[in-house]
Design a protein around this motif. Structure first.
Motif, PDB file in Angstrom:
ATOM      1  N   HIS A  81      -3.884  -5.567  -6.000  1.00  0.00           N
ATOM      2  CA  HIS A  81      -2.846  -5.754  -4.971  1.00  0.00           C
ATOM      3  C   HIS A  81      -2.460  -4.454  -4.271  1.00  0.00           C
ATOM      4  N   TYR A  82      -3.462  -3.594  -4.041  1.00  0.00           N
ATOM      5  CA  TYR A  82      -3.221  -2.370  -3.290  1.00  0.00           C
ATOM      6  C   TYR A  82      -2.965  -2.711  -1.819  1.00  0.00           C
ATOM      7  N   ASN A  83      -2.149  -1.904  -1.183  1.00  0.00           N
ATOM      8  CA  ASN A  83      -1.998  -1.980   0.272  1.00  0.00           C
ATOM      9  C   ASN A  83      -2.967  -0.952   0.850  1.00  0.00           C
ATOM     10  N   TYR A  84      -4.157  -1.388   1.171  1.00  0.00           N
ATOM     11  CA  TYR A  84      -5.187  -0.468   1.671  1.00  0.00           C
ATOM     12  C   TYR A  84      -5.403  -0.624   3.177  1.00  0.00           C
ATOM     13  N   GLY A  88      -8.711  -0.175   5.756  1.00  0.00           N
ATOM     14  CA  GLY A  88      -9.478  -1.396   5.944  1.00  0.00           C
ATOM     15  C   GLY A  88      -8.622  -2.641   5.958  1.00  0.00           C
ATOM     16  N   ASP A  89      -9.300  -3.764   5.886  1.00  0.00           N
ATOM     17  CA  ASP A  89      -8.629  -5.054   5.859  1.00  0.00           C
ATOM     18  C   ASP A  89      -9.401  -5.966   4.906  1.00  0.00           C
ATOM     19  N   LYS A 100      -5.439   9.050  -1.338  1.00  0.00           N
ATOM     20  CA  LYS A 100      -4.793   9.131  -2.642  1.00  0.00           C
ATOM     21  C   LYS A 100      -3.850   7.942  -2.736  1.00  0.00           C
ATOM     22  N   LEU A 101      -3.597   7.525  -3.951  1.00  0.00           N
ATOM     23  CA  LEU A 101      -2.723   6.383  -4.183  1.00  0.00           C
ATOM     24  C   LEU A 101      -1.300   6.890  -4.353  1.00  0.00           C
ATOM     25  N   ASN A 106       0.358   1.967  -2.332  1.00  0.00           N
ATOM     26  CA  ASN A 106      -0.061   2.352  -0.984  1.00  0.00           C
ATOM     27  C   ASN A 106      -1.072   3.492  -1.010  1.00  0.00           C
ATOM     28  N   PHE A 107      -1.940   3.508  -0.013  1.00  0.00           N
ATOM     29  CA  PHE A 107      -2.869   4.609   0.164  1.00  0.00           C
ATOM     30  C   PHE A 107      -2.327   5.584   1.191  1.00  0.00           C
ATOM     31  N   GLU A 108      -2.633   6.838   0.985  1.00  0.00           N
ATOM     32  CA  GLU A 108      -2.301   7.886   1.945  1.00  0.00           C
ATOM     33  C   GLU A 108      -3.583   8.649   2.225  1.00  0.00           C
ATOM     34  N   LEU A 109      -3.833   8.948   3.499  1.00  0.00           N
ATOM     35  CA  LEU A 109      -5.034   9.687   3.873  1.00  0.00           C
ATOM     36  C   LEU A 109      -4.930  11.141   3.443  1.00  0.00           C
ATOM     37  N   LEU A 110      -6.032  11.693   2.980  1.00  0.00           N
ATOM     38  CA  LEU A 110      -6.110  13.128   2.706  1.00  0.00           C
ATOM     39  C   LEU A 110      -6.839  13.751   3.891  1.00  0.00           C
ATOM     40  N   LEU A 111      -6.094  14.454   4.726  1.00  0.00           N
ATOM     41  CA  LEU A 111      -6.646  14.995   5.961  1.00  0.00           C
ATOM     42  C   LEU A 111      -6.780  16.507   5.886  1.00  0.00           C
TER      43      LEU A 111
END
Length: 132
Positions: A81-84, A88-89, A100-101, A106-111
């Motif tokens: 049940h991740y919010n990715y 993606g979808d 990173k989680l 929730n996911f956060e982008l590593l930029l």
């Protein structure tokens, strides 16, 4: 010469039959491989699962085994049940940025710094914010 000519259609028939059989085996093999990958992902911790995703970022190679692997990973994201939505979808995942989680959901982008600068500029522009 005549014997060779008569055997030729039988050879083609065998290749045709083997081709059909091979396709069925290929489908069964792919299903089995995906199931094994899914079981493997279920045993992974959240961090290990995200590390598996991050290893795929930037990899442009594509074979059916990788498709099965990523499909199983995608399914495990759903199972947990991740919010990715940031990567993606329900139908696809984007392998452009590492993530990173955050808060186990929730996911956060590593930029990179350059990507952060561009991201901030795009967000600022869309929100009407100016940076000094």
């Amino acid at each position: 010469m005549c014997g060779l000519f008569i055997q030729l259609p039988a050879v083609f028939l065998n290749f045709y039959y083997l081709g059909i059989k091979k396709e069925k085996l290929k489908g069964d093999k792919m299903k089995e491989r995906k199931e094994k990958d899914l079981e493997w992902f279920k045993k992974k911790s959240d961090k290990e699962l995200i590390d598996c995703f991050n290893r795929e970022v930037g990899n442009s190679g594509w074979v059916s085994a990788r498709a099965d692997y990523l499909s199983a990973m995608h399914e495990e994201f759903d199972n947990r049940h991740y919010n990715y939505s940031i990567i993606g979808d329900k139908g696809s995942m984007f392998l452009r940025h590492k993530v990173k989680l955050v808060d186990n959901y929730n996911f956060e982008l590593l930029l990179s710094k350059e990507e952060e600068r561009i991201w901030f500029a795009m967000e600022s522009w869309s929100l009407g914010i100016r940076r000094n």
